[in-house]
Design a protein around this motif. Sequence first.
Motif, short mmCIF file in Angstrom:
data_model
loop_
_atom_site.label_atom_id
_atom_site.label_comp_id
_atom_site.label_asym_id
_atom_site.label_seq_id
_atom_site.Cartn_x
_atom_site.Cartn_y
_atom_site.Cartn_z
N ALA A 103 1.04 -1.38 0.01
CA ALA A 103 -0.09 0.00 0.07
C ALA A 103 0.98 1.09 0.15
N PRO A 104 1.36 1.61 -1.32
CA PRO A 104 2.41 2.86 -1.10
C PRO A 104 1.59 4.10 -1.16
N GLY A 105 1.96 5.04 -0.63
CA GLY A 105 1.48 6.27 -0.50
C GLY A 105 2.03 6.95 -1.88
N ALA B 36 5.78 19.36 -3.35
CA ALA B 36 4.80 19.82 -2.33
C ALA B 36 3.77 18.44 -2.13
N MET B 37 3.97 17.61 -3.30
CA MET B 37 3.21 16.31 -3.20
C MET B 37 3.65 15.27 -2.01
N GLY B 38 4.95 15.29 -1.74
CA GLY B 38 5.67 14.79 -0.72
C GLY B 38 5.90 15.16 0.57
N HIS B 39 5.63 16.59 0.70
CA HIS B 39 5.95 17.26 1.88
C HIS B 39 5.18 16.78 3.06
N LEU C 242 8.37 12.59 -1.73
CA LEU C 242 7.81 11.36 -2.49
C LEU C 242 8.58 10.01 -2.23
N ALA C 243 8.08 8.95 -2.36
CA ALA C 243 8.87 7.66 -2.37
C ALA C 243 9.57 7.68 -3.72
N ARG C 244 10.78 6.92 -3.72
CA ARG C 244 11.27 6.41 -5.23
C ARG C 244 10.66 4.86 -5.48
N PRO C 245 10.42 4.81 -6.69
CA PRO C 245 9.74 3.32 -6.93
C PRO C 245 10.68 2.12 -6.34
N GLU C 246 11.83 2.29 -6.36
CA GLU C 246 12.74 1.33 -5.91
C GLU C 246 12.67 1.14 -4.65
N GLY D 14 6.08 6.67 4.05
CA GLY D 14 7.08 7.56 4.59
C GLY D 14 6.38 8.20 6.01
N GLY D 15 5.46 7.59 6.60
CA GLY D 15 5.06 8.14 7.57
C GLY D 15 3.78 9.04 7.43
N ALA D 16 3.31 9.21 6.32
CA ALA D 16 2.22 10.37 5.94
C ALA D 16 0.99 9.74 6.92
N GLY D 17 0.62 8.57 6.88
CA GLY D 17 -0.41 8.30 7.82
C GLY D 17 -0.47 8.91 9.26
N ALA D 18 0.63 9.22 9.80
CA ALA D 18 0.93 9.78 11.03
C ALA D 18 0.85 11.27 11.13
N THR D 19 0.88 11.87 10.02
CA THR D 19 1.21 13.19 10.14
C THR D 19 -0.37 13.96 10.38
N GLY D 20 -1.44 13.07 9.90
CA GLY D 20 -2.76 13.60 9.98
C GLY D 20 -3.06 14.40 8.46
N PRO D 21 -4.36 14.60 8.17
CA PRO D 21 -4.83 14.91 6.64
C PRO D 21 -4.43 16.07 6.18
#
Length: 276
Positions: free
Chosen positions: A186-188, A215-218, A225-229, A255-262
């Motif tokens: 389940a990648p972000g 901004a998309m990865g901030h 953002l993640a790298r595909p590899e 990358g921990g986005a789920g822990a930072t809130g919406p």
Amino acid sequence: MDLGLKGRVVVVAGGTSGIGLACAREFAAEGAHVAVCGRDPDRLAAAERELAPVATGRVSTARVDLTDTAAAARWVDGVAADLGGLHVLLVSGGSPPVGTATAFGPDDYRAAVDRVLLPAVGLALAALPHLRTAGWGRLLFVASETACAPIPPLALSGVTRAALVRFAQGLAVDVGRDGITVNVLAPGGVRTPPMERAAARLAGEHGDVAARLRAMGHHSALGRLARPEEVAAVAAFLASERASYVTAGVHLIDGGAGATGPDLPHLTGVRRDTYA
């Protein structure tokens, strides 16, 4: 670390770009025989050129429309016959359009299921007889962070990925005693060609695409953002001997986005085809 993938036969459905291609490259570098399919002949040729330098096993490519269940099954059977078996199936498909739940009608929901869920189901069922014959197998489905949490502007993704998770978990129970594991990635946000095209559209003709990507990865805890590899490395581990007791899992790679809130400004008000 020896992942035990040398000589294994790996099928990567949707492996001509982005995460799918990165996974195919990772498997090839581990010494597996890798078969990749896609719809675009130019992308297939480019993928084969990219895999060749890192591969020690065989690499094959085929033009297959994964929404054609019969054609996809014939491809799986053909790979197994040509390479002497099948051990790993990884499905990395497309994403449905962006929009909230009320932005779509029943036909849109049906199309999303046909595009995202049913190809994965059909491929898995086609692969199972070969994995059972081998007495060892890995089924991997690349989904999205929407498999783990609701994201309102990604309603179709959430519906289809949640369904894929339930299929994968039910399948894991059915096949576990055959030596087969089943897992969902389940990648972000990942810097793939669709993400780069989305950034270009959002930036406009004279906008700063790189700034849009930043901004998309901030929002992630890592600030990018993640790298595909990086996703491919998780896939390779889950396919390995080392992950022999890991099954029915949904593995969030955000990358921990789920822990930072919406925080979804880049998805608000975008066109339905932005991420196509």
